[in-house]
Design a protein around this motif. Structure first.
Motif, mmCIF file in Angstrom:
data_model
loop_
_atom_site.group_PDB
_atom_site.id
_atom_site.type_symbol
_atom_site.label_atom_id
_atom_site.label_comp_id
_atom_site.label_asym_id
_atom_site.label_seq_id
_atom_site.Cartn_x
_atom_site.Cartn_y
_atom_site.Cartn_z
ATOM 1 N N UNK A 235 30.250 61.658 4.584
ATOM 2 C CA UNK A 235 30.065 62.872 3.794
ATOM 3 C C UNK A 235 28.707 63.491 4.075
ATOM 4 N N UNK A 236 27.736 62.655 4.299
ATOM 5 C CA UNK A 236 26.404 63.139 4.640
ATOM 6 C C UNK A 236 25.899 62.306 5.814
ATOM 7 N N UNK A 237 25.757 62.963 6.947
ATOM 8 C CA UNK A 237 25.284 62.274 8.134
ATOM 9 C C UNK A 237 26.397 61.541 8.860
ATOM 10 N N UNK A 238 26.015 60.546 9.635
ATOM 11 C CA UNK A 238 26.982 59.791 10.438
ATOM 12 C C UNK A 238 26.518 58.347 10.548
ATOM 13 N N UNK A 239 27.488 57.479 10.740
ATOM 14 C CA UNK A 239 27.204 56.057 10.936
ATOM 15 C C UNK A 239 27.558 55.685 12.364
ATOM 16 N N UNK A 240 26.612 55.050 13.036
ATOM 17 C CA UNK A 240 26.851 54.557 14.378
ATOM 18 C C UNK A 240 27.205 53.077 14.285
ATOM 19 N N UNK A 241 28.443 52.745 14.613
ATOM 20 C CA UNK A 241 28.871 51.355 14.640
ATOM 21 C C UNK A 241 28.777 50.846 16.073
ATOM 22 N N UNK A 242 28.100 49.719 16.230
ATOM 23 C CA UNK A 242 27.959 49.110 17.547
ATOM 24 C C UNK A 242 28.726 47.798 17.537
ATOM 25 N N UNK A 243 29.822 47.777 18.266
ATOM 26 C CA UNK A 243 30.661 46.593 18.362
ATOM 27 C C UNK A 243 30.156 45.706 19.490
ATOM 28 N N UNK A 244 29.816 44.461 19.171
ATOM 29 C CA UNK A 244 29.380 43.507 20.184
ATOM 30 C C UNK A 244 30.603 42.752 20.703
ATOM 31 N N UNK A 245 30.821 42.850 22.003
ATOM 32 C CA UNK A 245 31.997 42.246 22.637
ATOM 33 C C UNK A 245 31.523 41.239 23.684
ATOM 34 N N UNK A 246 31.947 39.980 23.608
ATOM 35 C CA UNK A 246 31.520 38.998 24.611
ATOM 36 C C UNK A 246 32.067 39.329 25.989
ATOM 37 N N UNK A 247 31.214 39.156 26.995
ATOM 38 C CA UNK A 247 31.583 39.476 28.375
ATOM 39 C C UNK A 247 31.663 38.182 29.195
ATOM 40 N N UNK A 248 32.713 38.009 30.003
ATOM 41 C CA UNK A 248 32.815 36.801 30.831
ATOM 42 C C UNK A 248 31.595 36.661 31.748
ATOM 43 N N UNK A 249 31.222 35.406 32.086
ATOM 44 C CA UNK A 249 31.940 34.156 31.792
ATOM 45 C C UNK A 249 31.740 33.703 30.346
ATOM 46 N N UNK A 250 32.806 33.122 29.787
ATOM 47 C CA UNK A 250 32.775 32.647 28.411
ATOM 48 C C UNK A 250 32.892 31.123 28.383
ATOM 49 N N UNK A 251 32.416 30.541 27.304
ATOM 50 C CA UNK A 251 32.636 29.110 27.069
ATOM 51 C C UNK A 251 34.088 28.942 26.612
ATOM 52 N N UNK A 252 34.901 28.360 27.450
ATOM 53 C CA UNK A 252 36.321 28.197 27.121
ATOM 54 C C UNK A 252 36.576 26.931 26.312
ATOM 55 N N UNK A 253 35.796 25.903 26.579
ATOM 56 C CA UNK A 253 36.008 24.646 25.851
ATOM 57 C C UNK A 253 34.786 23.760 26.021
ATOM 58 N N UNK A 254 34.589 22.882 25.037
ATOM 59 C CA UNK A 254 33.563 21.852 25.129
ATOM 60 C C UNK A 254 34.184 20.581 25.690
ATOM 61 N N UNK A 255 33.392 19.849 26.465
ATOM 62 C CA UNK A 255 33.845 18.571 27.019
ATOM 63 C C UNK A 255 32.857 17.492 26.563
ATOM 64 N N UNK A 256 33.026 16.986 25.329
ATOM 65 C CA UNK A 256 32.093 15.970 24.837
ATOM 66 C C UNK A 256 32.303 14.632 25.547
ATOM 67 N N UNK A 257 31.189 13.981 25.879
ATOM 68 C CA UNK A 257 31.218 12.618 26.423
ATOM 69 C C UNK A 257 30.322 11.775 25.519
ATOM 70 N N UNK A 258 30.955 10.984 24.667
ATOM 71 C CA UNK A 258 30.214 10.208 23.685
ATOM 72 C C UNK A 258 30.160 8.762 24.137
ATOM 73 N N UNK A 259 28.951 8.237 24.291
ATOM 74 C CA UNK A 259 28.789 6.872 24.754
ATOM 75 C C UNK A 259 27.904 6.088 23.796
ATOM 76 N N UNK A 260 28.137 4.789 23.774
ATOM 77 C CA UNK A 260 27.371 3.921 22.885
ATOM 78 C C UNK A 260 27.543 2.485 23.331
ATOM 79 N N UNK A 261 26.469 1.714 23.239
ATOM 80 C CA UNK A 261 26.556 0.271 23.487
ATOM 81 C C UNK A 261 26.612 -0.507 22.176
#
Length: 431
Positions: A190-216
Motif C-alpha cells: 500500500x505504501x512503498x514496495x518490499x524486495x524479497x530475496x529468495x536464497x536458492x542453493x546452487x550445486x554442488x550440494x551435500x547429498x548425504x553424510x557418510x559417518x564413520x564411527x570408530x571406537x576401541x
C-alpha cells in the motif's frame, strides 16, 4: 498486493515533428547499447545515481552521446536533445542539467517525486537450526547492504536497471553466501514496495553424510545406535551448498560433537568425542568415540592355514582410570572360548598407554597361571594396520599383525609358538 517483475526499458514514439529526431537518436542508442553493452568512446559524466545504477546510465548515455557528438549543431541544441532522450531512457529520474563542453557531456539527475520507501526481507525455506542460525549470521550485513543500495531509488528505475541490480545482489551473495543464488522479487505494498530475496542453493550440494564411527572402547551394538542417531540429527545438512558448508566446517564438527555428547551412551561412559568433517557431495564424517571409564569389546575369529586352531569368540571388559595427566591405565579381564569344545581361557591384566594408540601391559592367563607381557598398537581406523603381541617365559611369542578392512572386519597374520603350524591367517569380526 501486486507483484512487479523486472523488465527492460521501452521508448515512447514522439508525435511532434520536433521530437522525431530525438526519438530516432534514442532508439539508435538503445540498439547500440543492447548490441555492444560497452561504454562509448566520448567522455560522459553522470551524477545522481548509486554506483550499481550509474554504470547502466553511463552505458546508455554514452551510446546516445556517440550519436549526438558528431552532429554539426551548437552546444545548446545538443544539450536539449540529450536532455530529452535521457528523460525518456532513464525513467524515474529527472534530468536536472546537461552541459556539453567539447567532447564531454555531463549529466546531473535527481529522483522524481518523494523518496520511495523500500523494505528488504530474506527467504530461504524451512531451514532448521543450527544451519538457519549460521545463515542468519552470514546475512547480518547482507540485508543492510541491499537496503542502502535501494535508498532513494524510484520503482521505475528497476525497469531499465533490473539486470544491474540482479548482478549487484549476486555479487553480494557470492561474497557473503558462497554456493547460494540470491533471486530478487519486488512486491508492491500500500505504501512503498518490499524486495524479497529468495536464497536458492546452487550445486554442488551435500547429498548425504557418510559417518564413520570408530571406537576401541565401545561395542558394535552401541556404536550402531550412535551412528543411526547421528545420521538423523545431522540430516538438515543434506541439500545445502558444499562451498557454504565448507565455510562452516568447524561449526558442523562442533554440532556433531554436541549431538553425540548428549547421548546416554557417551554421557554415562564419559566418552571423549573427536569429529572430522569433509564437505563434499557425499560428505565423510569421521567420528572417534572413546570412553574414559570403560572398555567393552567382543569379537569372533576364524583361522585358515592351520589344524591347531578352531574358531573362537572373545569378550574384553576393562575399567579405565587416569592417575596422572596424559596417562591412561586399565584393569581388564578377557574371556576367549574355542568353538569346538567351548573351553574358556580367562586373562586378567593391567595395561597403560604411554603414548597415542600404544598400550603396554601384563596379564595372567588361566588355566595354567601363565604370565604374559603384552603390547597393543591399534588406532581402530579402517584402512590402517594394527599389531598385538604377547610373550611368556613358558610359551614364547604369540601375536598378530593385521589390517582393518572395515570398521567391523579385520584380517591378520597370526603367530603362536605353541602351535605346530606357528603361522596362520586369522579373520576377526568385531561384534
Amino acid at each position: 498486493m501486486s507483484v512487479v517483475s523486472f523488465s527492460g526499458a521501452s521508448n515512447d514514439s514522439f508525435a511532434a515533428n520536433n521530437r522525431r529526431a530525438a526519438a530516432a537518436i534514442g532508439l539508435a542508442a538503445l540498439l547500440l547499447f543492447a548490441l555492444s553493452g560497452k561504454p562509448a568512446f566520448c567522455d560522459v559524466i553522470v551524477e545522481g545515481f548509486p554506483e550499481w545504477l550509474e554504470r547502466v546510465a553511463l552505458r546508455s548515455l554514452s551510446a546516445v552521446w556517440d550519436e549526438v557528438a558528431p552532429r554539426q549543431v551548437d552546444g545548446e541544441e545538443k544539450e536539449r536533445v540529450l536532455s530529452l532522450v535521457a528523460s525518456r531512457l532513464l525513467q524515474g529520474y529527472i534530468v536536472q542539467s546537461v552541459s556539453v563542453r567539447g567532447d564531454e557531456a555531463r549529466f546531473v539527475f535527481r529522483a522524481a517525486g518523494a523518496p520511495f520507501p523500500w523494505s528488504v526481507v530474506l527467504t530461504y525455506g524451512n531451514l532448521p537450526p543450527p544451519p538457519a542460525e549460521w545463515l542468519e549470521k552470514d546475512t547480518a550485513a547482507f540485508v543492510p547492504a541491499i537496503e542502502s543500495a535501494l535508498e532513494g531509488i524510484p520503482l521505475e528505475a528497476l525497469s531499465w536497471g533490473d539486470e544491474a541490480f540482479r548482478e549487484f545482489v549476486r555479487d553480494l551473495a557470492r561474497e557473503a553466501l558462497p554456493g547460494w543464488d540470491a533471486v530478487p522479487l519486488v512486491r508492491l505494498r500500500e505504501r512503498g514496495a518490499q524486495l524479497q530475496i529468495q536464497l536458492v542453493p546452487r550445486p554442488p550440494l551435500v547429498l548425504a553424510l557418510v559417518p564413520r564411527l570408530r571406537s576401541t572402547t565401545l561395542p558394535l551394538m552401541l556404536r550402531k545406535d550412535l551412528h543411526e542417531g547421528l545420521l538423523a540429527d545431522l540430516s538438515p545438512l543434506a541439500g545445502l551448498p558444499v562451498p557454504w558448508v565448507k565455510r562452516h566446517r568447524e561449526e558442523v564438527e562442533a554440532w556433531a560433537g554436541r549431538v553425540l555428547s548428549e547421548r546416554n551412551t557417551v554421557r554415562n561412559s564419559r566418552a571423549r568425542v573427536e569429529v572430522t568433517f569433509v564437505p563434499e557431495t557425499l560428505a565423510p564424517l569421521d567420528v572417534r568415540v572413546e570412553s574414559r571409564k570403560y572398555t567393552i569389546s567382543a569379537w569372533a575369529a576364524a583361522y585358515a592355514g592351520t589344524d591347531d586352531r578352531y574358531g573362537e569368540i572373545g569378550l574384553h571388559l576393562g575399567r579405565k582410570a587416569q592417575p596422572w595427566s596424559g596417562w591412561e591405565v586399565e584393569l581388564y579381564g578377557e574371556w576367549v572360548a574355542a568353538l569346538n569344545d567351548f573351553a574358556v581361557e580367562s586373562r586378567w591384566g593391567i595395561r597403560w598407554s604411554p603414548w597415542g594408540e600404544a598400550w603396554l601391559g601384563a596379564e595372567m592367563a588361566y588355566p595354567g597361571e601363565t604370565l604374559w607381557w603384552r603390547l597393543w598398537v591399534d588406532g581402530a581406523k579402517p584402512g590402517r594396520p594394527y599389531l598385538w603381541w604377547r610373550w611368556s617365559e613358558d610359551y614364547g611369542n604369540n601375536g598378530g599383525l593385521g589390517w582393518r578392512l572395515t570398521e567391523h572386519l579385520s584380517l591378520e597374520l597370526h603367530y603362536d609358538e605353541r602351535d605346530k603350524d606357528e603361522v596362520s591367517l586369522r579373520a576377526v569380526g568385531n561384534l
